[in-house]
Every structure is written in C-alpha cells, then in structure tokens.
Design an enzyme around this catalytic site. Structure first.
Site, PDB file in Angstrom:
ATOM      1  N   ASN A   9       0.868  -1.181   0.000  1.00 34.44           N
ATOM      2  CA  ASN A   9       0.000   0.000   0.000  1.00 34.44           C
ATOM      3  C   ASN A   9       0.907   1.235   0.000  1.00 34.44           C
ATOM      4  OD1 ASN A   9      -1.816   2.047   0.482  1.00 34.44           O
ATOM      5  ND2 ASN A   9      -2.256   1.449   2.605  1.00 34.44           N
ATOM      6  N   TRP A  10       0.974   1.881  -1.144  1.00 30.74           N
ATOM      7  CA  TRP A  10       1.917   2.999  -1.288  1.00 30.74           C
ATOM      8  C   TRP A  10       1.370   4.303  -0.706  1.00 30.74           C
ATOM      9  CZ3 TRP A  10       4.090   2.340  -6.998  1.00 30.74           C
ATOM     10  CH2 TRP A  10       4.805   1.152  -7.058  1.00 30.74           C
ATOM     11  N   LYS A  11       0.122   4.292  -0.301  1.00 33.41           N
ATOM     12  CA  LYS A  11      -0.495   5.502   0.284  1.00 33.41           C
ATOM     13  C   LYS A  11      -0.260   6.711  -0.623  1.00 33.41           C
ATOM     14  CE  LYS A  11       0.183   3.462   4.798  1.00 33.41           C
ATOM     15  NZ  LYS A  11      -0.008   3.609   6.223  1.00 33.41           N
ATOM     16  N   HIS A  95      -9.625   0.782   4.866  1.00 27.39           N
ATOM     17  CA  HIS A  95      -8.346   1.004   5.553  1.00 27.39           C
ATOM     18  C   HIS A  95      -8.589   1.915   6.762  1.00 27.39           C
ATOM     19  CE1 HIS A  95      -4.232   2.299   6.360  1.00 27.39           C
ATOM     20  NE2 HIS A  95      -3.831   1.257   5.658  1.00 27.39           N
ATOM     21  N   GLU A  97      -7.002   4.314   7.903  1.00 24.64           N
ATOM     22  CA  GLU A  97      -6.822   5.759   7.636  1.00 24.64           C
ATOM     23  C   GLU A  97      -8.093   6.340   7.008  1.00 24.64           C
ATOM     24  OE1 GLU A  97      -3.101   5.497   5.501  1.00 24.64           O
ATOM     25  OE2 GLU A  97      -2.130   4.859   7.352  1.00 24.64           O
ATOM     26  N   GLU A 167      -5.526  -5.340  10.349  1.00 24.36           N
ATOM     27  CA  GLU A 167      -4.517  -4.306  10.552  1.00 24.36           C
ATOM     28  C   GLU A 167      -4.788  -3.590  11.876  1.00 24.36           C
ATOM     29  OE1 GLU A 167      -2.527  -3.008   6.685  1.00 24.36           O
ATOM     30  OE2 GLU A 167      -4.306  -1.783   6.900  1.00 24.36           O
ATOM     31  N   GLY A 173       2.228   1.986  10.625  1.00 19.81           N
ATOM     32  CA  GLY A 173       3.135   3.121  10.486  1.00 19.81           C
ATOM     33  C   GLY A 173       3.862   3.487  11.766  1.00 19.81           C
ATOM     34  N   SER A 213       3.285  -2.473  10.194  1.00 12.99           N
ATOM     35  CA  SER A 213       4.741  -2.486  10.399  1.00 12.99           C
ATOM     36  C   SER A 213       5.394  -3.807   9.992  1.00 12.99           C
ATOM     37  CB  SER A 213       5.082  -2.112  11.843  1.00 12.99           C
ATOM     38  OG  SER A 213       4.644  -0.785  12.122  1.00 12.99           O
ATOM     39  N   GLY A 234       2.779  -1.263   4.268  1.00 13.79           N
ATOM     40  CA  GLY A 234       2.811   0.162   3.951  1.00 13.79           C
ATOM     41  C   GLY A 234       4.239   0.620   3.710  1.00 13.79           C
ATOM     42  N   GLY A 235       4.854   1.190   4.739  1.00 20.86           N
ATOM     43  CA  GLY A 235       6.170   1.811   4.605  1.00 20.86           C
ATOM     44  C   GLY A 235       7.205   0.965   3.879  1.00 20.86           C
TER      45      GLY A 235
END
Ligand code: PEP
Length: 252
Positions: A9-11, A95, A97, A167, A173, A213, A234-235
């Site tokens: 997930n590149w956000k 998600h 977010e 998640e 994150g 993470s 993600g990251g």
C-alpha cells in the site's frame, strides 16, 4: 490451499515516473515467484500508466479506495468500474486511515465492498482495533462488528473475491508490529467469525492478511503462522529491496 498474497500500500507517495521505476525494479526481482500473489496499490494517478508497465508480469494492481456509486454527482470520487478500466484487479476498502481520517462508516464500507465485487474485482477489506479498544477489552467486539457490517449481504460465492486484512491500528506506520501470537489470535478469531456467517468452505478458503509495520525482519515469523495468509505492507513497500525481501519470505 490459500495462496499467499503480499500487497504493498503505497499511500500518498510517488509520482508516476517514481512508481514506474519502483515497479520495474520489483518486476525483475520477482519474475520467478509463482507461489504468491504480488500486488501494489499506487495513487490513482499512476494506475493507468502502471497497468501497461505490469502487463504480463507477476505484479497486479490495486486501488487504495473507491466510491460506491457507479457514476453521478460525486465530485472528486472514482468508481470501482473506472478503477477496473484503469487496470486494477483489486481495491483496498476500509483502511483504518479512511475510517479515522475520512469518517468512513461500516455501512459506507459495506457499500464499497459490494461496488468492487459488482465491478468484477477482488476486494481487500481491512479491519482492526485501536490501542484504546484493545486495552479496554473491546477488541473482539470491534472486529466482530467490522466484519459483520462490512460483509453484510454477501453470499458464499461473493466471498471467493474477498480478502480480509487484519490491521491493528496501533501497529500501522508505528514500527510496533503485533507479536506473532497477537496476530495469529486475531486471525483465528476473524476466521471463526466467517464460520458464523458463511459456509465452512469460506472459513477455510478466505485469505486473511496481516498489516502493521511488516518489515523484512519480521515477515518470516508472521508468515509461519497457520492463519496468516499474507501481508499488507505500507512503509516497507516503498523500497524495492525491502518489499522484495518480504515477497521472498521464508516458506515453511
Ligand atoms: C498500511 O498502510 O496498511 C500499513 C500496514 O502500513 P505500515 O506497514 O507502514 O504499518
């Protein structure tokens, strides 16, 4: 029986040319991987361009969000059908977010899940508790509500196109990954919920990804758990080297 999935997930990161560069790096390094589905979810504006880049490769495209309507006066929104038209095979829905920053409710998320399925794509449906919910003992109630409401109205057949991502919000994150036991326990609980709503085969066949993470140094332990069928990353999906290592998690 459940083919693993590693999804990035590149956000809100990467221009079109940066996205193309990353995908090209990934493609070369994962060309031999056939025992795992590999998905990347770039920003909307990069999707159509990346569709031609990934064509014929092991990498498939997901969108990070969609609107439930097929068309109409919804300024700034993108429908599931348009995402399919742009080359997506999956859409991430629910998600944390989106739930937290954009006030998305279970009902709205349920409408999105249905819209993605109606458009002929697979949905990566996210659930997860906050730290406050975990600490207060509400975690299992929260997960049960999110799963029940988010998948409301789906039948066994529709569930073949649903992937669940657990998640925990406190792990996204933050660098604070859930322990393998915490993750496995939540996955077992979610799988058990499916047994209450659908036929046994849905419980057995639905893939449940862990997200929060995930990094090269913790993916092997997570993927060794019996009910963890992949990762939503993600990251660490923004760096080719890290994402490739995650895709190359140690098979048991
Ligand atoms: C995510 O955005 O879905 C996620 C899991 O992020 P991170 O891996 O950075 O925690």
């Amino acid at each position: 029986m459940r083919k693993p999935i590693i999804a990035g997930n590149w956000k809100l990161h990467k221009t079109i040319s940066e996205a193309r560069e990353l995908v090209q790096q990934l493609q070369e390094s994962v060309a031999d991987v056939s025992d795992c589905e590999i998905i990347v979810a770039p920003v909307f504006t990069a999707l159509a361009s990346l569709a031609s880049t990934v064509a014929g490769s092991k990498i498939q495209l997901a969108a990070q969000n969609c609107h439930p309507a097929t068309s109409g006066a919804f300024t700034g929104e993108v429908s599931a059908a348009l995402l399919k038209d742009a080359g997506c095979s999956y859409v991430i829905v629910g998600h944390s977010e989106r739930r937290q920053l954009f006030g998305e409710t279970d009902d709205f998320i349920n409408a999105k899940v249905k819209a993605v399925l109606a458009a002929g794509m697979q949905v990566i449906f996210c659930v997860g508790e906050t730290l406050e919910e975990r600490d207060s003992g509400a975690m299992f109630d929260v997960l049960a509500r999110q799963v029940r409401e988010g998948l409301r109205g789906l039948d066994n057949d529709a569930m073949r196109h649903v992937i669940i991502a657990y998640e925990p919000v406190w792990a996204i994150g933050t660098g604070q990954v859930a322990s393998v036991d915490q993750a496995q326990d939540a996955h077992v609980f979610i799988r058990g919920l499916l047994a209450g709503f659908f036929d046994k085969c849905v419980e057995e066949q639905t893939r449940i990804l862990y997200g929060g993470s995930v990094k090269p140094d913790n993916v092997d332990g997570l993927m060794a758990q019996g009910d963890i069928d992949g990762a939503l990353v993600g990251g660490a999906s923004l760096k080719a080297e890290d994402f490739i290592r995650i895709v190359r998690f140690t098979r048991q």
